[in-house]
Design an enzyme around this catalytic site. Structure first.
Site, PDB file in Angstrom:
ATOM      1  N   HIS A 200       2.242 -14.354  -6.158  1.00 37.36           N
ATOM      2  CA  HIS A 200       1.036 -14.438  -5.339  1.00 37.36           C
ATOM      3  C   HIS A 200      -0.097 -13.566  -5.881  1.00 37.36           C
ATOM      4  O   HIS A 200      -1.173 -13.537  -5.301  1.00 37.36           O
ATOM      5  CB  HIS A 200       1.357 -14.025  -3.910  1.00 37.36           C
ATOM      6  CG  HIS A 200       1.759 -12.584  -3.772  1.00 37.36           C
ATOM      7  ND1 HIS A 200       2.785 -12.024  -4.500  1.00 37.36           N
ATOM      8  CD2 HIS A 200       1.268 -11.576  -3.011  1.00 37.36           C
ATOM      9  CE1 HIS A 200       2.906 -10.741  -4.174  1.00 37.36           C
ATOM     10  NE2 HIS A 200       1.999 -10.446  -3.284  1.00 37.36           N
TER      11      HIS A 200
ATOM     12  N   HIS B  15       0.828  -1.205   0.000  1.00 34.85           N
ATOM     13  CA  HIS B  15       0.000   0.000   0.000  1.00 34.85           C
ATOM     14  C   HIS B  15       0.862   1.255   0.000  1.00 34.85           C
ATOM     15  O   HIS B  15       0.572   2.225  -0.700  1.00 34.85           O
ATOM     16  CB  HIS B  15      -0.895   0.028   1.248  1.00 34.85           C
ATOM     17  CG  HIS B  15      -1.945  -1.024   1.269  1.00 34.85           C
ATOM     18  ND1 HIS B  15      -3.289  -0.744   1.200  1.00 34.85           N
ATOM     19  CD2 HIS B  15      -1.858  -2.377   1.363  1.00 34.85           C
ATOM     20  CE1 HIS B  15      -3.991  -1.856   1.245  1.00 34.85           C
ATOM     21  NE2 HIS B  15      -3.136  -2.863   1.354  1.00 34.85           N
TER      22      HIS B  15
ATOM     23  N   ASP C 280      -5.241   6.153   1.819  1.00 36.26           N
ATOM     24  CA  ASP C 280      -5.544   4.772   1.474  1.00 36.26           C
ATOM     25  C   ASP C 280      -7.024   4.514   1.730  1.00 36.26           C
ATOM     26  O   ASP C 280      -7.614   5.074   2.662  1.00 36.26           O
ATOM     27  CB  ASP C 280      -4.685   3.827   2.330  1.00 36.26           C
ATOM     28  CG  ASP C 280      -4.686   2.408   1.807  1.00 36.26           C
ATOM     29  OD1 ASP C 280      -5.718   1.718   1.982  1.00 36.26           O
ATOM     30  OD2 ASP C 280      -3.686   1.976   1.216  1.00 36.26           O
TER      31      ASP C 280
ATOM     32  N   ASN D  28       0.829  -4.921  -7.130  1.00 33.98           N
ATOM     33  CA  ASN D  28       2.117  -4.309  -7.452  1.00 33.98           C
ATOM     34  C   ASN D  28       3.017  -5.297  -8.196  1.00 33.98           C
ATOM     35  O   ASN D  28       3.709  -4.930  -9.159  1.00 33.98           O
ATOM     36  CB  ASN D  28       2.821  -3.831  -6.181  1.00 33.98           C
ATOM     37  CG  ASN D  28       2.086  -2.699  -5.517  1.00 33.98           C
ATOM     38  OD1 ASN D  28       1.446  -1.889  -6.159  1.00 33.98           O
ATOM     39  ND2 ASN D  28       2.161  -2.648  -4.192  1.00 33.98           N
ATOM     40  N   SER D  29       3.008  -6.553  -7.763  1.00 37.56           N
ATOM     41  CA  SER D  29       3.837  -7.557  -8.424  1.00 37.56           C
ATOM     42  C   SER D  29       3.366  -7.806  -9.849  1.00 37.56           C
ATOM     43  O   SER D  29       4.183  -7.963 -10.767  1.00 37.56           O
ATOM     44  CB  SER D  29       3.824  -8.870  -7.629  1.00 37.56           C
ATOM     45  OG  SER D  29       4.566  -8.739  -6.431  1.00 37.56           O
TER      46      SER D  29
ATOM     47  N   GLU E 220       4.599  -4.888 -11.907  1.00 33.93           N
ATOM     48  CA  GLU E 220       6.051  -4.926 -12.098  1.00 33.93           C
ATOM     49  C   GLU E 220       6.445  -6.023 -13.082  1.00 33.93           C
ATOM     50  O   GLU E 220       7.346  -5.831 -13.907  1.00 33.93           O
ATOM     51  CB  GLU E 220       6.741  -5.113 -10.746  1.00 33.93           C
ATOM     52  CG  GLU E 220       6.665  -3.868  -9.869  1.00 33.93           C
ATOM     53  CD  GLU E 220       7.080  -4.078  -8.438  1.00 33.93           C
ATOM     54  OE1 GLU E 220       7.031  -3.111  -7.665  1.00 33.93           O
ATOM     55  OE2 GLU E 220       7.450  -5.219  -8.066  1.00 33.93           O
TER      56      GLU E 220
END
Length: 489
Positions: free
Chosen positions: A364, A25, A128, A368-369, A372
């Site tokens: 997972h 976050h 957030d 964000n992953s 990227e």
């Protein structure tokens, strides 16, 4: 890149950012805050001392570059919340009990944060979405509250459809598939992949009711996404919900200088990758929060070795332990054979993904992953675990189709909670499917490559995210102008 869009116009507008204290976050929100600062806004980021360390160098660099950005540092009440000292980030909460106490610690900070907002009287609050109470502060101050959603439009659309239509009620078992209605594409899920909150009322229901209400009452939502990735869902979300949204991502392409701070171990990993052929290595990482038991770690270890592909594996600590664990003799064996490279703890993920030797990403499905990996043009093996990750998986495997699933079917409440073991054959099958040279694997790679190009174009001048940020700047400026005129009248 997204910067220098007429900074002279915004220099009198103060925007305060309140990130949630968890890596997935916090870091994209900090990148967005820096984006605002690079475009002439006065920016203040509210955080705690240990969390500030994670991005202090980047902020210092911005200050030296003449940008008006500052940190408001809070003392996290570890003792009052029943936590050990220095537990200021969800990453440090290694058990379910600690996670609950951590959330309580954040609640203890709310009165102080409200005082800071009133003292500074900003022109806009970006918080957030897990801080729903900030919309009330913004309304009292007469300023816009922008909610930061750490996921994509697809996730929000799936969640909205399931909440409104409840297709899960029509199936008779946890493993029976159902179609999510009303979406631009056919998307199937099982009840076992759904968060508990959508199956029935529980301890978190009141919080989620507040989150939804705050989202509706906010000025709009900021998304770390780009239009070309999920165009039908960006349109669907605003049409169905009526909520304004701006996609500004991938924000890691704007401000990724913190990815270059690395030590000897990380450099060794990059040197090891230099010795491998292009697209021959799969990168394995399950995010900063997830923990597996020893049985699951053993299955992953065996699957990677049996897959026949080189690998870089970021190993997390064992469930309910502070131990980094691998089967006896495993690390020595793969080092001797040259088959793999193990990283214990933090890894320079962006640099690894961008390395020419990396051809796949076992992930997972944290948002964000996914971004990227896409920016690096890498296809994915998907292993969702908790939060909205199962929804994200469906975007990867069923809609955009640049990845294959290992077949995990069981959603967890917490990243630190145990779950049924995924066997080595399923893991190996997923790795081979993505890393192979058949038509399906090649098609996934080509889709990932094209999306990588789109992502980079999105943040360049004239790109979709570039233009969205210009519209957002105009909206904030007009909001302040209208407020000023109203006061004069």
């Amino acid at each position: 890149m997204l910067s220098n869009m007429g900074s002279e116009v915004q220099e009198d507008i103060h925007v305060m950012f309140l990130p949630y204290l968890a890596p997935g976050h916090m870091m994209p929100m900090v990148d967005i805050a820096r984006l605002f600062a690079s475009n002439g806004f006065k920016v203040t980021i509210i955080t705690t001392k240990l969390n500030a360390i994670r991005f202090q160098n980047s902020v210092n660099h911005d200050v030296l570059s003449g940008r008006n950005i500052a940190l408001e540092i809070l003392h996290f009440p570890c003792a009052e919340a029943g936590l050990p000292e220095d537990c200021e980030n969800l990453l440090s909460a290694t058990t379910t009990e600690m996670s609950i106490k951590f959330h309580h610690g954040i609640q203890l900070l709310v009165p102080e944060i409200i005082t800071i907002f009133w003292k500074n009287s900003p022109d806009c609050i970006v918080s957030d979405y897990l801080f729903p109470w900030t919309v009330d502060v913004a309304l009292e101050l007469g300023i816009p509250r922008l909610a930061f959603s750490g996921s994509g439009f697809f996730n929000l659309c799936v969640a909205n459809s399931i909440e409104c239509n409840r297709p899960q009620d029509s199936v008779t078992s946890e493993t029976e598939s159902f179609l999510v209605p009303g979406l631009p594409d056919p998307v199937t899920l099982t009840r076992s992949q759904l968060p508990d909150i959508v199956k029935g009322r529980n301890d978190f229901s009141d919080l989620f009711d507040k989150l939804k209400d705050a989202e509706r009452r906010s000025y709009g939502v900021l998304m770390n996404s780009f239009y070309e990735l999920e165009p039908a869902y960006a349109n669907h979300f605003t049409k169905v919900t009526g909520i304004k949204a701006w996609q500004l991502g991938p924000v890691n392409l704007f401000a990724n200088d913190h990815n270059f701070e690395r030590g000897d171990k990380e450099q060794s990993c990059l040197d090891w990758l230099d010795s491998k052929k292009p697209k021959s290595v799969i990168y394995v990482c399950f995010g900063s929060l997830n923990r597996f038991n020893k049985d699951q770690i053993s299955e992953i270890a065996a699957a990677l070795e049996d897959s026949g592909h080189f690998f870089v594996w970021v190993v997390g600590k064992v469930l309910n332990s502070e131990e980094w664990w691998l089967p006896e003799g495993y690390e020595e064996a793969i080092n001797d054979s040259g088959k793999g490279f193990v990283v214990k703890g933090w890894a320079p993920q962006v640099l690894i993904l961008e390395h020419p030797a990396v051809g796949g990403f076992l992930t997972h499905c944290g948002w964000n992953s996914i971004l990227e990996g896409l920016c690096a043009g890498v296809s994915m093996v998907t292993w969702p675990i908790f939060a909205e990750q199962f929804y994200n998986e469906k975007l990867v495997t069923q809609v955009v189709k640049f990845g294959a699933a290992v077949g995990n079917e069981n959603w967890k409440v917490w990243a630190t909670q145990d779950s049924p073991v995924v066997n080595r054959k399923n893991i190996e099958r997923g790795v081979r499917k993505v890393m192979g040279y058949g038509d399906e694997a090649m098609e996934m790679r080509e889709r990932a490559r094209k999306l990588s190009e789109c992502a980079k174009k999105a943040v360049q001048e004239g790109g979709s995210s570039y233009n969205e940020f210009k519209l957002l700047i105009d909206d904030i400026r007009m909001y302040k102008h209208a407020k000023t005129v109203s006061k004069i009248d």
